[in-house]
Design a protein around this motif. Sequence first.
Motif, mmCIF file in Angstrom:
data_model
loop_
_atom_site.group_PDB
_atom_site.id
_atom_site.type_symbol
_atom_site.label_atom_id
_atom_site.label_comp_id
_atom_site.label_asym_id
_atom_site.label_seq_id
_atom_site.Cartn_x
_atom_site.Cartn_y
_atom_site.Cartn_z
ATOM 1 N N ARG A 273 -10.929 15.943 3.842
ATOM 2 C CA ARG A 273 -9.481 16.127 3.644
ATOM 3 C C ARG A 273 -8.997 15.133 2.583
ATOM 4 N N PRO A 274 -9.080 15.513 1.323
ATOM 5 C CA PRO A 274 -8.762 14.579 0.240
ATOM 6 C C PRO A 274 -7.301 14.185 0.157
ATOM 7 N N HIS A 275 -6.421 14.886 0.875
ATOM 8 C CA HIS A 275 -4.999 14.547 0.846
ATOM 9 C C HIS A 275 -4.569 13.738 2.062
ATOM 10 N N LEU A 276 -5.528 13.243 2.855
ATOM 11 C CA LEU A 276 -5.212 12.468 4.056
ATOM 12 C C LEU A 276 -5.556 10.998 3.816
ATOM 13 N N VAL A 277 -4.597 10.121 4.145
ATOM 14 C CA VAL A 277 -4.751 8.680 3.942
ATOM 15 C C VAL A 277 -4.497 7.957 5.264
ATOM 16 N N ILE A 278 -5.315 6.960 5.560
ATOM 17 C CA ILE A 278 -5.088 6.090 6.714
ATOM 18 C C ILE A 278 -4.664 4.728 6.183
ATOM 19 N N LEU B 98 0.499 14.773 0.173
ATOM 20 C CA LEU B 98 -0.249 13.626 0.666
ATOM 21 C C LEU B 98 0.239 13.323 2.080
ATOM 22 N N VAL B 99 -0.669 13.245 3.035
ATOM 23 C CA VAL B 99 -0.323 12.930 4.423
ATOM 24 C C VAL B 99 -0.830 11.527 4.725
ATOM 25 N N VAL B 100 0.088 10.622 5.061
ATOM 26 C CA VAL B 100 -0.236 9.222 5.306
ATOM 27 C C VAL B 100 -0.099 8.933 6.791
ATOM 28 N N VAL B 101 -1.206 8.583 7.439
ATOM 29 C CA VAL B 101 -1.182 8.180 8.841
ATOM 30 C C VAL B 101 -1.130 6.658 8.876
ATOM 31 N N ASP B 102 -0.015 6.113 9.324
ATOM 32 C CA ASP B 102 0.204 4.669 9.373
ATOM 33 C C ASP B 102 -0.353 4.140 10.687
ATOM 34 N N GLU B 103 -1.482 3.445 10.614
ATOM 35 C CA GLU B 103 -2.165 2.911 11.799
ATOM 36 C C GLU B 103 -2.056 1.384 11.890
ATOM 37 N N ALA B 104 -0.879 0.853 11.622
ATOM 38 C CA ALA B 104 -0.709 -0.602 11.633
ATOM 39 C C ALA B 104 -1.083 -1.228 12.975
ATOM 40 N N TYR B 105 -0.904 -0.471 14.071
ATOM 41 C CA TYR B 105 -1.123 -1.026 15.414
ATOM 42 C C TYR B 105 -2.306 -0.386 16.131
ATOM 43 N N VAL B 106 -3.184 0.272 15.411
ATOM 44 C CA VAL B 106 -4.200 1.100 16.061
ATOM 45 C C VAL B 106 -5.182 0.292 16.906
ATOM 46 N N GLU B 107 -5.442 -0.964 16.538
ATOM 47 C CA GLU B 107 -6.387 -1.756 17.335
ATOM 48 C C GLU B 107 -5.904 -1.976 18.761
ATOM 49 N N PHE B 108 -4.599 -1.803 18.994
ATOM 50 C CA PHE B 108 -4.038 -1.983 20.336
ATOM 51 C C PHE B 108 -3.991 -0.675 21.130
ATOM 52 N N SER B 109 -4.418 0.410 20.523
ATOM 53 C CA SER B 109 -4.230 1.734 21.120
ATOM 54 C C SER B 109 -5.304 2.079 22.142
ATOM 55 N N HIS B 110 -4.909 2.911 23.133
ATOM 56 C CA HIS B 110 -5.873 3.504 24.056
ATOM 57 C C HIS B 110 -6.696 4.594 23.363
ATOM 58 N N ARG B 111 -6.152 5.129 22.268
ATOM 59 C CA ARG B 111 -6.781 6.243 21.568
ATOM 60 C C ARG B 111 -7.641 5.726 20.419
ATOM 61 N N VAL C 44 0.841 -1.197 0.000
ATOM 62 C CA VAL C 44 0.000 0.000 0.000
ATOM 63 C C VAL C 44 0.877 1.248 0.000
ATOM 64 N N LEU C 45 1.865 1.279 0.898
ATOM 65 C CA LEU C 45 2.762 2.431 0.984
ATOM 66 C C LEU C 45 3.578 2.589 -0.294
ATOM 67 N N GLN C 46 4.018 1.479 -0.850
ATOM 68 C CA GLN C 46 4.778 1.541 -2.105
ATOM 69 C C GLN C 46 3.937 2.131 -3.226
ATOM 70 N N GLN C 47 2.688 1.713 -3.325
ATOM 71 C CA GLN C 47 1.820 2.252 -4.371
ATOM 72 C C GLN C 47 1.574 3.749 -4.177
ATOM 73 N N LEU C 48 1.427 4.164 -2.919
ATOM 74 C CA LEU C 48 1.245 5.594 -2.644
ATOM 75 C C LEU C 48 2.481 6.386 -3.061
#
Length: 372
Positions: free
Chosen positions: A220-225, A197-210, A101-105
């Motif tokens: 925000r069309p330039h924001l990617v999760i 393009l702003v890429v927020v990498d949430e690979a571990y988000v399921e483990f987060s308190h947030r 995914v990151l490579q394609q971006l």
Amino acid sequence: MTDVRIDDLPIRDELRGKSPYGAPQLDVPVRLNTNENPYPLPEPLVERIAERVREAARELNRYPDRDAVELRTELARYLTRTTGHEVGMSQVWAANGSNEVLQQLLQTFGGPGRIAMGFEPSYSMHGLISRGTGTGWISGPRRDDFGLDVAAAADAIARHRPDVLFITSPNNPTGTAVDADTVLALYEAAQAAKPSLVVVDEAYVEFSHRPSLLPLIEGRPHLVISRTMSKAFGAAGLRLGYLAAHPAVVDAVQLVRLPYHLSAVTQATALAALEHTDTLLGYVEHLKSERDRLVAELRAIGYEVTESDANFVQFGRFDGEGGAHAVWRKILDHGVLVRDNGVPGRLRVTAGTPEENDAFLDAVRALKKEHS
């Protein structure tokens, strides 16, 4: 055979002297170095995977659905359910691991003459994939506690004007998360410098308190999760990553995707896993509890621990002879493999099963006792 080294080949200049990404793969009793989910897939899911793959196998003479419509639809449902933010299939794209995914971006929005930026220490593949796509790489600043200083980060963005900006939350290897206000501030800074393009990498988000930052993509069309099924879903061997963004971003990455890049078997396996989301997320709750136990125990032993929102913990400090790598070796001598990420004076341990974590804690207690 002629003795030829990699640097004797006509490789690109920006790849010379670099090392491939990877962690040691050693045969030891306890492996806590690659942030894998330690729990095997439950048997009902294994059976469902077999059923779906059997169905897919009947048509392996044909190419798979190149747009992965069913899979993207189910991923969108998962995101909607777990974040409370409505996401449609047209906003989701999937590939072979979040790295693809990151490579394609980067192939789409980076490339020769363009710059990507991240805040290190962070996931080293951001820089490696940037270089691999001919994109320049800039390392931005972090505070001593490994958090982001918004003013310093915004200043770096203004100076370097990156085309792609990476924000990792929770961050690997430190485990630190980023709040929504920080992401919004850096997004605005990036758009002020140039359309980025702003890429927020949430690979571990399921483990987060947030909560996930996914709702921020609205308007925000330039924001990617960016997400993965490797961690929370316990499917590191599946290699399935995905993103959520404006539909135009999804359309854009398809300009560089390889034809039929997701196999029918991969799609079938991922769909089976998504049917068992509740069970798999139950394992996540166990790992969050074990992660918190590791933090508390390491601090009680006397180690310095970075706050973690991931399924791993960064700890130290090891500033004596040999530094962190010498301690890594001593822990390995106890049959426990952790990760030396190159962060000065610190190591990283993945939250494993209670028994694996006990073995690790026994090892570091023994080390502390040796040096007390």
